[in-house]
Design an enzyme around this catalytic site. Sequence first.
Site, short mmCIF file in Angstrom:
data_model
loop_
_atom_site.label_atom_id
_atom_site.label_comp_id
_atom_site.label_asym_id
_atom_site.label_seq_id
_atom_site.Cartn_x
_atom_site.Cartn_y
_atom_site.Cartn_z
N ASP A 136 0.40 -7.58 1.59
CA ASP A 136 0.81 -6.18 1.72
C ASP A 136 2.33 -6.01 1.69
O ASP A 136 2.89 -5.18 2.40
CB ASP A 136 0.23 -5.54 2.99
CG ASP A 136 0.23 -4.01 2.92
OD1 ASP A 136 0.27 -3.47 1.80
OD2 ASP A 136 0.20 -3.37 3.99
N SER A 191 4.50 2.69 7.79
CA SER A 191 4.24 1.49 6.98
C SER A 191 5.43 1.14 6.10
O SER A 191 5.99 1.99 5.41
CB SER A 191 3.01 1.72 6.10
OG SER A 191 1.86 1.86 6.87
N HIS A 220 0.81 -1.21 0.00
CA HIS A 220 0.00 0.00 0.00
C HIS A 220 0.85 1.27 0.00
O HIS A 220 0.32 2.37 -0.19
CB HIS A 220 -1.00 0.00 1.16
CG HIS A 220 -0.43 0.31 2.51
ND1 HIS A 220 -0.11 -0.65 3.43
CD2 HIS A 220 -0.14 1.49 3.10
CE1 HIS A 220 0.34 -0.08 4.53
NE2 HIS A 220 0.33 1.23 4.35
#
Length: 318
Positions: free
Chosen positions: A94, A170, A64
């Site tokens: 992910d 992230s 992402h």
Amino acid sequence: MGFIDKDIRPADDGAITDAYSRTVAGVVDLVGPAVSRIERLGAGAGHGSGFAISSDGLIVTNNHVVETAKAVRITMPDGLVTEGRVLGRDVDTDIALIRADSGVGHWARLGDSKNLRRGHIAVAIGNPLGFEWTVTAGIVSALGRSMRAASGRLMDDVIQTDAALNPGSSGGPLVSSGGEVIGVNTAVIQGAQGIAFAVASNTANFVISEILRYGHVRRAFIGIAGDTIALPRKVALAAGTSSSTSVRVRRLEPGGPAARGGLREGDYILAIGGTPVGGVDDLVRLMGGERIGQATEFLIFSVDGKIETRTLLPVARP
């Protein structure tokens, strides 16, 4: 009545605190130089974190973070700014893999997440909210968690930690006290405190290997759409399963492996290769790349009311 030795407690507390501080500082010194800021190039601006795993510029991040970008800008702590291309990405876990246009001076080592225990020290390094190369520390709160990926697929073996994460963290590494990457920081629960998640390093290692070899992660495909539904107790007893739910085939792809193997709409899938199937998540999990081209037995409760075995030959998922 118990008592505390006042002469011992301060010295012990101080020694423990100093040891903890040295551990965290040592982890940061070892892994911090490998952590980068990742910015998408082209449409859809955004940024996150990543970390190098080899001297020739292989960088791991979250799917992402890169989304559909083909190229990214990479900024290293030593001031190196370079571009990189996205080698592959996996929405289901992910994880994405980038190749920097130039080599890097520092890289981290992926550890074995199976060696983790609750209570182990966990250090997160990333670039949250524009505060570059931020370090937070905590512990491994839980192991073996499951969470939904953006694709809707259930990710298993997710690590829960209380090391603080924020948007921009992230893709950064979650690091053990030994300086090995044990997870890829991926998500927080909005509004909650002390609850964050990382994709286990063993999962990341598998995805990296698949991308390097095939350009994507291979998964098996049998060509059905199914629903998780309650399993009649008499069927469960007859099949010898303790599961109260199963998968009922709602639709078959014409000419697909399931159709060719004799499955019909309305059949219940009870087990795959001897492993019980309690729902769609189990079905997806059991259709790993290792089943591609391999004859696999499906235990079913057919629309005719019989428990039967069908042998299917899964293909690579499109």
